[in-house]
Design a protein around this motif. Structure first.
Motif, PDB file in Angstrom:
ATOM      1  N   GLU A  68       0.915   3.951  -1.897  1.00 31.08           N
ATOM      2  CA  GLU A  68       0.465   5.278  -1.870  1.00 31.08           C
ATOM      3  C   GLU A  68      -0.166   5.848  -0.535  1.00 31.08           C
ATOM      4  O   GLU A  68      -0.176   6.896  -0.370  1.00 31.08           O
ATOM      5  N   GLU A  69      -0.839   4.905   0.060  1.00 33.78           N
ATOM      6  CA  GLU A  69      -1.440   5.384   1.418  1.00 33.78           C
ATOM      7  C   GLU A  69      -0.170   5.713   2.328  1.00 33.78           C
ATOM      8  O   GLU A  69       0.021   6.504   3.289  1.00 33.78           O
ATOM      9  N   GLU A 128       1.181   9.008   2.052  1.00 40.25           N
ATOM     10  CA  GLU A 128       0.321   9.937   2.633  1.00 40.25           C
ATOM     11  C   GLU A 128       0.724   9.960   4.312  1.00 40.25           C
ATOM     12  O   GLU A 128       0.972  11.459   4.739  1.00 40.25           O
ATOM     13  N   GLU A 144       0.663  -1.021   0.019  1.00 42.21           N
ATOM     14  CA  GLU A 144       0.072   0.079  -0.028  1.00 42.21           C
ATOM     15  C   GLU A 144       0.757   1.138   0.071  1.00 42.21           C
ATOM     16  O   GLU A 144       0.763   2.044   1.053  1.00 42.21           O
ATOM     17  N   ASP A 204       3.593  -1.094  10.285  1.00 40.05           N
ATOM     18  CA  ASP A 204       2.133  -1.030  10.315  1.00 40.05           C
ATOM     19  C   ASP A 204       1.621  -1.716  11.575  1.00 40.05           C
ATOM     20  O   ASP A 204       2.190  -2.979  11.586  1.00 40.05           O
TER      21      ASP A 204
END
Length: 396
Positions: A94-95, A98, A92, A135
């Motif tokens: 792109e997330e 951010e 992930e 994460d």
């Protein structure tokens, strides 16, 4: 006795529940602490590791960390994101960009773990312009799973605690209940045994009243009447403390019942040189034990007359509103001291012992009144100031 059982049950149940909550909290805190230490340790090792974690030296691919979802964010000299490398099967990116931008714009900490229940990501900066992002989703799942399991166990144990508390309450209170029942039985039995000889004495006294010297006979009769009144009140109190038989309850017109009670005391009020002023709402209905309610009215009205100043007025009000059925009986007289207000409903408690004894009052009337009110799920209160004493009864 019911109040004692409830208090005992509440105490036992509270102690067990508190102990369970303590174990529950310690267990989850310890598990959380271990997870946080593990996460912090992993992050520190990744930050301090001098080897290149970006690539696997054997195949030139990004290193994979099977037990941790990890990302490396490559930064340039201006702290701008150049590239995001995933070290797990999750990509992930792109997330993560951010998330990385938010970290770069709002945080200056070298390392941050945060609350593992609510913070999705932990991060740390390496010296070679690399931002390491972990994460926390797997950690959060483990924490929530442990919390849910312990909560289910807590609920099951709480049910067991409830049942055990009930059994312990019954076991502990049994000797007290037996003693209390024996005491009530003694009062009832003694009262019944005394009533018969007193009745015989009274009948003999009445037979000898025709003698010329009535002085001693009258004294005996008066004392017998006092004893009989005391025994009757003891019997009433013993019966009331056993609780009410709901089968005897019926709907009555409380307004008319109160008016009749007032009329019965008109002559006594006249003798004491006091007057009644009353405001009674018409048609107030109440399901109750009529005999006991009549007794309650009699006790409160008689008490008001007994303690009123001469030439004063006794105010009696009956109303019904959202609060319930409200009865107020007020009389002008000496104030009840503050320290006596909480005691006047106790058995045999008399504020002026000598006066009450002479007036054939034994300190049981207000105890009986309180028991009657309690048996009807009501409340009785008293207020006394500025030479005005008011008894307030509320039936909800």
């Amino acid at each position: 006795m019911k109040k004692l059982r409830n208090k005992l049950f509440f105490t036992i149940f509270s102690i067990f529940t508190f102990s369970l909550l303590l174990v529950f909290s310690i267990s989850n805190y310890q598990f959380y602490k271990e997870e946080k230490i593990r996460t912090e340790g992993n992050l520190k090792r990744l930050i301090e590791d001098r080897n290149n974690i970006m690539r696997d030296p054997n195949n030139n691919e990004p290193k994979i960390f099977a037990d941790t979802t990890l990302y490396s964010v490559i930064l340039n000299n201006k702290n701008e994101i150049v590239k995001v490398i995933s070290h797990s099967e999750v990509t992930e990116t792109e997330e993560i960009k951010e998330v990385a931008n938010k970290i770069l714009n709002t945080n200056n900490k070298k390392m941050f773990v945060g609350n593992l229940y609510f913070n999705r990501y932990s991060y740390g900066f390496k010296s070679n312009n690399t931002l390491i992002i972990i994460d926390n989703i797997n950690t959060t799942k483990r924490l929530n799973s442990h919390l849910n399991i312990s909560l289910i166990v807590f609920i099951i144990l709480e049910v067991l605690v409830f049942l055990i508390s009930k059994l312990l309450t019954k076991w502990i209170s049994k000797p007290v209940e037996d003693s209390f029942e024996n005491q009530k039985r003694f009062i009832a039995d003694a009262s019944h045994e005394l009533k018969t000889p007193i009745a015989v004495i009274m009948s003999n006294v009445e037979a000898y009243e025709s003698d010329s010297d009535l002085k001693w006979i009258n004294n005996i009769k008066n004392e017998t009447e006092k004893s009989n009144k005391l025994i009757t009140e003891l019997l009433d109190l013993a019966k009331l403390e056993e609780g009410n038989n709901k089968e005897l309850y019926k709907d009555i017109d409380l307004s008319k019942t109160l008016e009749k009670s007032i009329l019965r005391f008109e002559s006594l009020a006249f003798e004491k040189n006091v007057k009644f002023k009353y405001d009674i709402k018409k048609g107030v209905k109440f399901k109750c034990n009529e005999t006991q309610i009549n007794q309650l009215f009699s006790i409160l009205i008689d008490n008001a007359i007994e303690h009123s100043y001469s030439k004063s007025i006794i105010n009696i009000n009956l109303d019904e509103n959202k609060e319930g059925i409200i009865l107020n009986i007020s009389n002008k007289g000496d104030n009840i001291k503050e320290e006596d207000l909480d005691k006047i409903f106790e058995r045999f408690y008399r504020i002026d012992k000598s006066r009450n004894r002479n007036s054939n009052h034994y300190g049981l009337g207000l105890s009986i009144a309180k028991s009657i009110v309690s048996n009807h799920n009501g409340e009785i209160k008293v207020e006394s100031k500025n030479n005005l004493t008011t008894f307030k009864v509320i039936f909800r």
